[in-house]
Design an enzyme around this catalytic site. Structure first.
Site, PDB file in Angstrom:
ATOM      1  N   ASP A 163      -6.070   2.118  -3.444  1.00 32.98           N
ATOM      2  CA  ASP A 163      -7.360   1.901  -2.793  1.00 32.98           C
ATOM      3  C   ASP A 163      -7.788   3.193  -2.095  1.00 32.98           C
ATOM      4  OD1 ASP A 163      -5.400   1.701  -0.839  1.00 32.98           O
ATOM      5  OD2 ASP A 163      -6.392   0.086   0.264  1.00 32.98           O
ATOM      6  N   ASP A 215      -2.594   6.536  -3.107  1.00 37.02           N
ATOM      7  CA  ASP A 215      -1.477   5.863  -2.445  1.00 37.02           C
ATOM      8  C   ASP A 215      -0.942   4.790  -3.404  1.00 37.02           C
ATOM      9  OD1 ASP A 215      -3.633   4.095  -2.227  1.00 37.02           O
ATOM     10  OD2 ASP A 215      -2.857   3.219  -0.382  1.00 37.02           O
ATOM     11  N   SER A 259       0.806  -1.216   0.000  1.00 37.66           N
ATOM     12  CA  SER A 259       0.000   0.000   0.000  1.00 37.66           C
ATOM     13  C   SER A 259       0.845   1.275   0.000  1.00 37.66           C
ATOM     14  CB  SER A 259      -0.959  -0.025   1.197  1.00 37.66           C
ATOM     15  OG  SER A 259      -1.782   1.098   1.189  1.00 37.66           O
ATOM     16  N   ASP A 280      -1.176   1.549  -3.898  1.00 39.90           N
ATOM     17  CA  ASP A 280      -2.020   0.524  -4.519  1.00 39.90           C
ATOM     18  C   ASP A 280      -3.396   1.064  -4.896  1.00 39.90           C
ATOM     19  OD1 ASP A 280      -2.812   0.698  -1.834  1.00 39.90           O
ATOM     20  OD2 ASP A 280      -3.626  -1.328  -1.869  1.00 39.90           O
TER      21      ASP A 280
HETATM   22 MG    MG Z   1      -3.564   1.384   0.051  1.00 34.09          MG
END
Ligand code: MG
Length: 448
Positions: free
Chosen positions: A242, A238, A96, A240
């Site tokens: 999400d 960020d 992440s 990744d």
């Molecule tokens: Mg993330």
């Protein structure tokens, strides 16, 4: 062995997150799921192919077929799992927002949501056993498919008013933090007719642009360019993707509670009411705007899977966290960065300037501080705080005390020997006094 933290298994590549561990985790996931296929995807970290190969090897050794989706955002993998009935689960290789030396393994259930605590415990228990491999003729197969990212983006934009966004001819600045969304989110902007100036939109697992945590101090370039040019908004993911955060047209970094409040207000108004969910640590700004727009606001324990689960069980129309993790149930029950960005574009196209919208929202003074407390004393200290607290006490997660003008939340850290104290109030002096009062109490109870 306890391996899963709040966001899967994390560690530094080839130190605490090496191929041997990843192989055994793959076998453990395979033995828990029992059947495949399992979809796998990664972020662009330099260690991601190594960890992915080891996890896949473990899964295939237990007879699980693999569908490799390549480098795509975590919510794109989740969307693929959710919408493909034959796919029995997913694995995302990502750390992440952590620095580039880290990596992680996140498990996705058949419905596209994150593994529950029970499913994670089953993987942990299996990890500590000798897991039997299948005979040669039952070893899992591996196939790759292209296009999961685009299918995900098409689904995201199906939930917003594309014509209204196109007609508004918006100029924006987009920072993908050199992460997993470098292809999908610029593609989304093209499909929405948005003129996006791209920053850090080339995948690079060393994160050369800035650290991948989308906090104000990492986004100085985005803030500067958004403020200086005629862009109406700056947006960042960020690593990744999400999560998403925003900078207003004047170059003001918006704390996550404000974007949460903006979208919550929009959803409640469009829907003519509805239930919104967020953790007990969320600013009252969100509650205020939801209630004044005719919606219902509910607190949950901290953690995005908990927020998602509460929304699922109670038919919530929107929810999220103040770190830019936003959950849109019409799309899927997980944090979704691209969906958050599409939603803000729709709000700007239909309701106007972000600076104006935010200036109408109630704001509070707030402070977060930490106090040391040995892990073995956390429980008794929390109990003592709940006993002596004066006010409206709620123990959904930690101890939250509500007052007419604000609230205090005292919560033990899950990973470090300390308590966090959150204080928020319309009265700055009371807000500070309460932080100090509870800091003193915790120190006293630790010494008792
Ligand atoms: Mg993330």
């Amino acid at each position: 062995m306890k391996m899963f933290g709040t966001n899967g298994i994390r560690g530094i590549a080839n130190e605490d997150m090496g191929p041997e561990l990843a192989l055994q985790v793959g076998k453990a996931i395979g033995s828990v799921l029992g059947e495949g296929p399992v979809a796998i995807a990664t972020d662009p970290r330099t260690s991601s192919p190594m960890i992915k190969c080891a996890v896949c090897s473990g899964l295939m050794a237990t007879g699980i077929d693999i569908v490799d989706l390549g480098i795509i955002p975590t919510p794109a993998l989740q969307y693929h799992v959710k919408t493909h009935a034959d796919v029995k689960g997913g694995v995302m290789i990502t750390a992440s927002h952590n620095p580039p030396q880290y990596n992680g393994i996140k498990c996705i259930a058949e419905d596209g949501t994150e593994f529950t605590k029970e499913q994670e415990s089953m993987v942990e228990d299996a990890y500590d056993t000798v897991i039997k491999c299948v005979p040669w003729d039952r070893i899992g197969r591996m196939t790759s498919i292209d296009g999961a990212g685009e299918a995900y983006i098409d689904a995201v934009i199906s939930h917003v008013d594309v014509d209204a966004i196109k007609k508004a001819r918006l100029k924006i600045v987009l920072d993908c933090s050199n992460g997993a969304a470098c292809e999908t989110t610029p593609m989304m902007m093209r499909k929405l007719g948005v003129d996006a100036t791209l920053l850090n939109c080339v995948m690079d697992g060393t994160f050369p642009g800035h650290e991948s945590e989308p906090i104000e101090s990492n986004l100085t370039e985005l803030i500067d360019i958004t403020g200086r040019t005629d862009a109406v908004v700056g947006m960042a993911h960020d690593g990744d993707a999400d999560r998403c955060v925003f900078v207003s047209g004047s170059g003001r970094y918006l704390p996550g509670d404000l974007s949460l409040a903006l979208i919550a207000q929009h959803k409640v108004m469009v829907n003519g009411g509805g239930k919104v969910y967020a953790p007990v640590s969320t600013s009252s700004t969100v509650k205020d705007v939801v209630e004044s727009s005719g919606g219902e606001f509910h607190y949950t324990a901290v953690g995005s899977p908990i927020v998602a689960r509460a929304m699922m069980e109670n038919n919530g129309i929107f929810g999220g966290e103040d770190n830019g993790g936003l959950i849109f149930p019409e799309h899927q029950y997980c944090r979704d960065g691209a969906m958050g960005m599409a939603s803000i574009l729709e709000i700007i196209a239909k309701e106007g300037d972000l600076d104006d919208l935010i200036s109408k929202m109630p704001r509070y003074h707030s402070l977060k501080l930490t106090v040391r407390c040995p892990d073995e004393k956390k429980r008794i200290v929390a109990e003592r705080i709940a006993q002596v607290a004066e006010g409206d006490v709620d123990t959904t997660d930690g101890v939250r005390i509500d007052y007419d003008d604000g609230w205090v939340l005292i919560r033990a850290s899950g990973t470090e020997p300390k308590f966090r104290i959150y204080s928020e109030s319309s009265d700055e002096i009371l807000m500070k006094e309460r932080s100090e009062h509870y800091r003193g109490l915790i120190e006293r109870f630790v010494d008792e």
